[in-house]
Design an enzyme around this catalytic site. Structure first.
Site, PDB file in Angstrom:
ATOM      1  N   GLY A  68       2.671 -13.620 -39.848  1.00 44.74           N
ATOM      2  CA  GLY A  68       1.488 -12.508 -39.514  1.00 44.74           C
ATOM      3  C   GLY A  68       1.434 -11.336 -40.619  1.00 44.74           C
ATOM      4  N   ARG A  69       2.405 -11.244 -41.498  1.00 43.29           N
ATOM      5  CA  ARG A  69       2.459 -10.129 -43.106  1.00 43.29           C
ATOM      6  C   ARG A  69       2.692  -9.283 -41.667  1.00 43.29           C
ATOM      7  NH1 ARG A  69       1.148 -10.772 -47.866  1.00 43.29           N
ATOM      8  NH2 ARG A  69       0.318 -13.193 -47.774  1.00 43.29           N
ATOM      9  N   ARG A  98      -3.045 -17.706 -54.238  1.00 40.80           N
ATOM     10  CA  ARG A  98      -2.996 -16.413 -54.613  1.00 40.80           C
ATOM     11  C   ARG A  98      -3.376 -15.889 -55.787  1.00 40.80           C
ATOM     12  NH1 ARG A  98      -2.129 -14.481 -49.760  1.00 40.80           N
ATOM     13  NH2 ARG A  98      -0.699 -15.672 -47.764  1.00 40.80           N
ATOM     14  N   ARG A 137      22.704 -18.671 -25.060  1.00 42.80           N
ATOM     15  CA  ARG A 137      23.022 -17.708 -26.419  1.00 42.80           C
ATOM     16  C   ARG A 137      21.336 -17.539 -26.410  1.00 42.80           C
ATOM     17  NH1 ARG A 137      24.571 -22.095 -30.721  1.00 42.80           N
ATOM     18  NH2 ARG A 137      26.942 -22.091 -31.311  1.00 42.80           N
ATOM     19  N   ASP A 170      -5.476 -11.367 -38.559  1.00 44.43           N
ATOM     20  CA  ASP A 170      -6.142 -10.019 -38.476  1.00 44.43           C
ATOM     21  C   ASP A 170      -7.016 -10.219 -38.761  1.00 44.43           C
ATOM     22  OD1 ASP A 170      -4.135  -9.579 -41.379  1.00 44.43           O
ATOM     23  OD2 ASP A 170      -5.362 -11.266 -41.086  1.00 44.43           O
ATOM     24  N   GLY A 221      -3.399 -17.607 -48.441  1.00 44.04           N
ATOM     25  CA  GLY A 221      -2.167 -18.418 -47.313  1.00 44.04           C
ATOM     26  C   GLY A 221      -3.540 -19.126 -46.793  1.00 44.04           C
ATOM     27  N   VAL A 243       5.989 -23.696 -42.047  1.00 38.05           N
ATOM     28  CA  VAL A 243       6.545 -24.490 -40.351  1.00 38.05           C
ATOM     29  C   VAL A 243       5.238 -24.507 -40.186  1.00 38.05           C
ATOM     30  CG1 VAL A 243       7.567 -23.892 -38.999  1.00 38.05           C
ATOM     31  CG2 VAL A 243       7.136 -26.294 -39.085  1.00 38.05           C
ATOM     32  N   GLY A 283      -8.086 -15.923 -46.508  1.00 36.53           N
ATOM     33  CA  GLY A 283      -8.174 -13.805 -45.658  1.00 36.53           C
ATOM     34  C   GLY A 283      -8.513 -13.029 -45.902  1.00 36.53           C
ATOM     35  N   ASP A 284      -8.525 -11.865 -45.691  1.00 40.35           N
ATOM     36  CA  ASP A 284      -8.110 -10.260 -46.519  1.00 40.35           C
ATOM     37  C   ASP A 284      -8.723 -10.081 -47.466  1.00 40.35           C
ATOM     38  OD1 ASP A 284      -5.692  -8.138 -45.455  1.00 40.35           O
ATOM     39  OD2 ASP A 284      -5.759 -10.239 -45.779  1.00 40.35           O
ATOM     40  N   GLY A 285      -7.102 -10.220 -48.445  1.00 39.01           N
ATOM     41  CA  GLY A 285      -7.165 -11.065 -49.438  1.00 39.01           C
ATOM     42  C   GLY A 285      -8.242 -11.587 -50.496  1.00 39.01           C
ATOM     43  N   ASP A 323      -2.883 -14.986 -39.732  1.00 39.58           N
ATOM     44  CA  ASP A 323      -2.215 -14.017 -38.689  1.00 39.58           C
ATOM     45  C   ASP A 323      -3.724 -13.426 -38.364  1.00 39.58           C
ATOM     46  OD1 ASP A 323      -1.473 -13.249 -42.330  1.00 39.58           O
ATOM     47  OD2 ASP A 323      -0.762 -14.632 -41.529  1.00 39.58           O
ATOM     48  N   THR A 346      -7.408 -18.081 -41.835  1.00 41.32           N
ATOM     49  CA  THR A 346      -5.528 -17.526 -41.904  1.00 41.32           C
ATOM     50  C   THR A 346      -4.752 -17.416 -40.440  1.00 41.32           C
ATOM     51  OG1 THR A 346      -4.563 -15.579 -42.482  1.00 41.32           O
ATOM     52  CG2 THR A 346      -6.619 -15.390 -41.919  1.00 41.32           C
TER      53      THR A 346
HETATM   54  O1  F6P Z   1      -0.882 -15.073 -44.813  1.00 37.71           O
HETATM   55  C1  F6P Z   1      -0.924 -16.026 -44.206  1.00 37.71           C
HETATM   56  C2  F6P Z   1       0.757 -16.177 -44.385  1.00 37.71           C
HETATM   57  O2  F6P Z   1       1.221 -16.681 -44.493  1.00 37.71           O
HETATM   58  C3  F6P Z   1       1.074 -14.215 -43.651  1.00 37.71           C
HETATM   59  O3  F6P Z   1       1.531 -14.726 -42.422  1.00 37.71           O
HETATM   60  C4  F6P Z   1       2.533 -14.849 -44.767  1.00 37.71           C
HETATM   61  O4  F6P Z   1       3.193 -13.372 -44.484  1.00 37.71           O
HETATM   62  C5  F6P Z   1       1.578 -14.695 -45.988  1.00 37.71           C
HETATM   63  O5  F6P Z   1       0.836 -15.512 -45.609  1.00 37.71           O
HETATM   64  C6  F6P Z   1       2.752 -15.144 -47.194  1.00 37.71           C
HETATM   65  O6  F6P Z   1       2.653 -15.556 -48.270  1.00 37.71           O
HETATM   66  P1  F6P Z   1       2.954 -17.260 -49.192  1.00 37.71           P
HETATM   67  O7  F6P Z   1       1.852 -17.921 -48.850  1.00 37.71           O
HETATM   68  O8  F6P Z   1       2.129 -16.164 -50.540  1.00 37.71           O
HETATM   69  O9  F6P Z   1       5.024 -17.133 -49.309  1.00 37.71           O
END
Ligand code: F6P
Length: 319
Positions: free
Chosen positions: A170-171, A72, A162, A129, A11, A250, A102-104, A127, A125
């Site tokens: 944040g996955r 990805r 409301r 994390d 991402g 966004v 990121g981690d992936g 996230d 990333t």
């Molecule tokens: O890892 C970053 C991230 O934005 C996560 O927060 C989110 O869940 C994921 O990527 C969305 O993945 P993609 O861009 O493949 O839809």
């Protein structure tokens, strides 16, 4: 003189361009040559690359996204594909590869390292994390983006009396939800790391309204559930009506904050010296202001969980 490769993977995150710029400019400053592989590991496998020069990274410092593209690339889990990538690195006579992701992406980096390719990871990333760094590149900007949305949503929630449920990225981690919810004074913050009770949540919101609150904002991390699921559960349980907003992509865009630009630049510059110094299989991060290195295997062994003291501070300050 070394030949250094660089790619952005997974991402995208605001600040990736600043990191790329630092890698390119520091490489050239140190007398090395630097080559970008386009669209993450796909570019490495397909040898879609180009040499980078100082002007190649001009006027990108404050731009979000990544000018060399990212993907990805699930195919990179195939050992034959990884061997092909390692062969390309040898054929191109590359001395090492800097991976911003990121981690992936770090799992792919670790596999490449196992095939003899010197690699350095930079935590890019939103996230946050990733173990081995206090902040990841893009996190600060994403939190600011969410905070800006929270402020706008508070205006309309207050005008109409409301409750709005705001779903953030944040996955599987709650870092974005926690920090943006605390900064935005959300009435409730739901994160994957800390279980919540639906009845307690509804009671908190209802008692706030009874005390005269004109609105309620609930920030929910996507790793807990979707905003619409939560809204349905609240309605089914106690008839509580809430509007929902999914901030989505966004959060991945926008001009990086100064913090992200400086973090990205410091990490990118250090990556060049680590690769040139023959180091490999490490990630570079910033911990308590110092630039540090952590073995990739250690980074991959555990995710960085949210700091519960910050999470509970948000609960203690909302009334
Ligand atoms: O890892 C970053 C991230 O934005 C996560 O927060 C989110 O869940 C994921 O990527 C969305 O993945 P993609 O861009 O493949 O839809």
């Amino acid at each position: 003189m070394k030949r250094i490769g660089v790619l952005t993977s997974g991402g995208d995150a605001p600040g990736m361009n600043a990191s790329l710029r630092a890698v390119v400019r520091m490489s050239i400053h140190r007398g090395h040559r630097v080559f970008a592989f386009y669209n993450g590991y796909k570019g490495l496998v397909e040898n879609d690359s180009a040499e980078m020069y100082n002007r190649s990274v001009g006027d990108i410092l404050t731009r979000g996204g990544t000018i060399i593209g990212t993907t990805r690339y699930p195919a990179f889990q195939d050992p034959e594909i990884i061997k092909k990538a390692a062969r390309h690195m040898n054929l191109l006579d590359m001395d090492g590869l800097i991976i911003i992701g990121g981690d992936g992406s770090f799992r792919g980096a670790s596999d490449l390292s196992d095939h003899g390719v010197p690699v350095i990871g930079l935590p890019g990333t939103i996230d946050n994390d990733i173990t081995g760094t206090d902040y990841t590149i893009g996190y600060d900007t994403a939190v600011d983006t969410v905070l800006d949305c929270i402020k706008k949503l508070r205006d309309t929630a207050s005008s109409h009396g409301r409750t709005i449920i705001i779903e953030v990225m944040g996955r599987h981690s709650g870092w974005i939800a926690m920090r943006s919810g605390l900064a935005g004074g959300a009435e409730a913050i739901l994160v994957p790391e800390i279980p919540f009770d639906l009845e307690d949540l509804c009671h908190t919101l209802e008692s706030g309204i009874a005390r005269g609150k004109k609105h309620s904002l609930v920030v929910v991390a996507e790793g807990v559930m979707s905003a619409s699921e939560l809204a349905h559960m609240m309605k089914d349980l106690v008839g509580f009506v809430a509007n929902t907003v999914v901030l989505g992509y966004v959060q991945r865009g926008g001009s990086p904050t100064a913090n992200d630009i400086i973090l990205a630049s410091r990490l990118g510059a250090r990556a060049v010296d680590e690769i040139a110094g023959g180091n490999s299989g490490i990630m570079i991060g910033e911990v308590k202001g110092d630039i540090v290195t952590t073995p990739l295997k250690e980074v991959l062994a555990e995710k960085k969980l949210i700091d519960p003291t910050i999470f509970h501070l948000a609960e203690e300050l909302v009334h």
